[in-house]
Write a protein that holds these residues in place. Structure first.
Motif, mmCIF file in Angstrom:
data_model
loop_
_atom_site.group_PDB
_atom_site.id
_atom_site.type_symbol
_atom_site.label_atom_id
_atom_site.label_comp_id
_atom_site.label_asym_id
_atom_site.label_seq_id
_atom_site.Cartn_x
_atom_site.Cartn_y
_atom_site.Cartn_z
ATOM 1 N N GLU A 182 15.137 -26.291 49.502
ATOM 2 C CA GLU A 182 15.830 -25.819 50.710
ATOM 3 C C GLU A 182 14.863 -25.480 51.830
ATOM 4 O O GLU A 182 15.225 -25.528 52.996
ATOM 5 N N ASP A 199 22.706 -21.507 54.371
ATOM 6 C CA ASP A 199 23.336 -22.706 54.925
ATOM 7 C C ASP A 199 22.314 -23.691 55.488
ATOM 8 O O ASP A 199 22.671 -24.804 55.864
ATOM 9 N N ILE A 207 18.721 -25.989 55.664
ATOM 10 C CA ILE A 207 17.730 -26.782 54.927
ATOM 11 C C ILE A 207 16.631 -27.149 55.919
ATOM 12 O O ILE A 207 16.920 -27.662 57.005
ATOM 13 N N CYS A 227 21.095 -36.585 57.594
ATOM 14 C CA CYS A 227 22.514 -36.491 57.938
ATOM 15 C C CYS A 227 23.165 -37.866 57.986
ATOM 16 O O CYS A 227 24.278 -38.062 57.472
ATOM 17 N N LEU A 268 27.140 -31.254 61.602
ATOM 18 C CA LEU A 268 25.822 -31.149 60.981
ATOM 19 C C LEU A 268 24.838 -30.879 62.116
ATOM 20 O O LEU A 268 24.500 -31.771 62.900
ATOM 21 N N VAL A 313 21.723 -27.534 59.545
ATOM 22 C CA VAL A 313 22.828 -26.783 58.949
ATOM 23 C C VAL A 313 23.938 -27.805 58.729
ATOM 24 O O VAL A 313 24.696 -28.125 59.647
ATOM 25 N N PRO A 314 24.048 -28.373 57.523
ATOM 26 C CA PRO A 314 24.906 -29.540 57.309
ATOM 27 C C PRO A 314 26.358 -29.246 56.993
ATOM 28 O O PRO A 314 27.129 -30.176 56.702
ATOM 29 N N LYS A 328 26.321 -30.095 52.752
ATOM 30 C CA LYS A 328 25.034 -29.516 52.363
ATOM 31 C C LYS A 328 24.486 -30.126 51.079
ATOM 32 O O LYS A 328 23.312 -30.498 51.002
ATOM 33 N N GLU A 329 25.296 -30.228 50.049
ATOM 34 C CA GLU A 329 24.797 -30.718 48.772
ATOM 35 C C GLU A 329 24.308 -32.160 48.870
ATOM 36 O O GLU A 329 23.297 -32.530 48.259
ATOM 37 N N LEU A 366 21.018 -32.078 50.809
ATOM 38 C CA LEU A 366 19.981 -31.519 49.943
ATOM 39 C C LEU A 366 19.509 -32.549 48.927
ATOM 40 O O LEU A 366 18.308 -32.649 48.627
#
Length: 478
Positions: free
Chosen positions: A156, A180, A182, A194, A316, A335-336, A340-341, A344
């Motif tokens: 992260e 939140d 990364i 993204c 995003l 901040v996606p 997020k997952e 990441l």
């Protein structure tokens, strides 16, 4: 108590300077008018001479007034000397990736050579950056980090940096946690994660036009098609065209530079940002937001972002200090939202982790307030530079030249008469050791051939002024 007094003084001198600036912008004070004496300012506002001087110094930094020895301060700004604004763009749908890539390579093949005036870049000159303080921060980071910074960080990213980014986001009225966020290797790296998270090869992404060639090259590398949308040099992407693109069912994501775009310098009004988010939610199409330049504003406060209005995680939001503080550190973030997952996982597969020591330095800059102090000076310098560039363009470029009027950022978009081809003139400018970015590289289509982008993030001096005048003469004689 001392800190409160300093803050009050800063507020007073800014209040005085804003009052005078508004009178100049409203033409109540005209070019050549003599301003009230320092003694008069002290008496009318009930302030000390140091505060009055600070107000005038602030106006000088914006190139709105000038001091004349043994005479006083005079207005130097003239609205009539600024070039007209370009019209809204109207791109077509045809694309040519290969031609665009070749042009970018040609334009950027000789960057970094000594003696070349790098008007083509979109970053501040080293002289405008706090390099000595950054160097001290590197030394401190080696002492503070486990293993002196050679150990890998979490996927992260640096937690201290992420906490500071979350705290900093309150300026644009966002409310997200460090969990939140990364971290990435710059903003373009964040954008790439993204894009990979929300699109597949062959998908179509909607972007404004003209747009940063870096984003166009990213789309090319990922095998993604680009739909270029009409864009206004003041208010950004045309919302009607944006809605039509999302409604068509062909677009899988949008990618917008919401604040002080590259290359137009436009800033989407708050209501437009809100509307763009609502349209993205309505059609369930992710909005990737490049907010790289949001901190470099010339107004009184940082503009909001599209992320400010995001309630569903559809935005995003990407940022970085690559343009504002340390280009070579490559410290960025995303901040996606609901993605997020996936983002990441992309970072884990492609990078594993970002550089720990540079993240620590930036975290310290944010935490101690040094970043805001640096930005305050940078904004003043850039605003003044933008006005100087505009006046020089108006005085020395071909008649009927138009130029954008950005309220932040680093770049100026110049539209010349139709008969002038900035790509062909580029070679002549190269021989004179003057570099600019031809407008053609900011599109995949055969357009903007009579346009160019200039970087005003340089040190304004006689040499720079003469190079701009020299460029103007080349354009006139083409």
């Amino acid at each position: 108590m001392k800190k409160d007094i300093i803050t009050t003084k800063e507020f007073v001198y800014l209040r005085i300077s804003r009052t005078i600036e508004q009178q100049i912008l409203d033409n109540a004070l005209r070019t050549g008018d003599k301003l009230p004496s320092l003694r008069t300012i002290c008496r009318e506002y009930g302030v000390s001479q140091n505060t009055a001087l600070s107000a005038y110094y602030h106006l000088e930094s914006k190139m709105l007034i000038e001091a004349r020895p043994q005479s006083g301060y005079y207005v130097r700004y003239s609205r009539t000397r600024l070039p007209s604004m370009p019209m809204k763009t109207s791109p077509s749908n045809a694309s040519n990736y290969s031609e665009s890539e070749l042009l970018v390579r040609e334009v950027y093949s000789n960057l970094g050579q000594d003696g070349h005036m790098a008007l083509s870049l979109g970053t501040p000159a080293n002289e405008l950056l706090p390099i000595a303080k950054l160097n001290k921060g590197l030394v401190q980071a080696t002492r503070d980090l486990t293993g002196s910074g050679v150990n890998s960080d979490k996927v992260e990213g640096n937690e201290r940096l992420r906490r500071q980014i979350a705290r900093w986001s309150f300026a644009m009225e966002c409310n997200f946690s460090y969990k939140d966020i990364i971290t990435t290797s710059g903003c373009l790296n964040a954008l790439s994660y993204c894009m990979m998270a929300v699109t597949e090869k062959g998908d179509t992404v909607a972007m404004e036009s003209p747009v940063s060639f870096g984003m166009l090259q990213l789309a090319q590398a990922l095998g993604v098609k680009v739909l270029e949308l009409p864009t206004h040099p003041e208010t950004g992407v045309d919302l009607n065209a944006f809605e039509d693109a999302l409604k068509s069912g062909e677009v899988k994501a949008s990618l917008l530079i919401s604040n002080f775009s590259n290359p137009l310098g436009c800033c989407m009004p708050d209501e437009n940002k809100k509307a763009a988010v609502e349209l993205s939610e309505k059609f369930n199409i992710p909005l990737i937001e490049n907010d790289l330049n949001g901190d470099v504003y010339f107004g009184q406060r940082r503009p909001k972002s599209c992320k400010t209005y995001d309630r569903s995680g559809i935005v995003l939001w990407c940022g970085s200090v690559s343009k504002t503080l340390a280009p070579g550190y490559r410290v960025g973030w995303v901040v996606p939202g609901r993605f997020k997952e996936t983002v990441l996982r992309m970072k884990l597969f492609l990078t594993i982790a970002t550089t720990s020591i540079t993240q620590e330095v930036i975290a310290n800059f944010l935490e101690t307030g040094r970043y805001e102090n640096h930005l305050r000076k940078l904004r003043h310098t850039l605003h003044g530079n933008m006005l100087q560039f505009s006046r020089t363009i108006s005085d020395h470029f071909p008649e009927d030249t138009m130029a954008s009027r950005p309220q932040g950022g680093f770049v100026l978009w110049v539209e010349l008469p139709k008969g002038i081809n900035t790509l062909s003139i580029y070679e002549k400018a190269n021989q004179e050791q003057i570099y600019y970015a031809p407008g053609r590289i900011f599109s995949l289509q055969n357009q903007y051939n009579n346009c160019l982008r200039l970087n005003y993030g340089l040190v304004w001096n006689k040499e720079l002024e003469q190079r701009l005048i020299q460029l103007g003469h080349l354009l006139k004689n083409s």
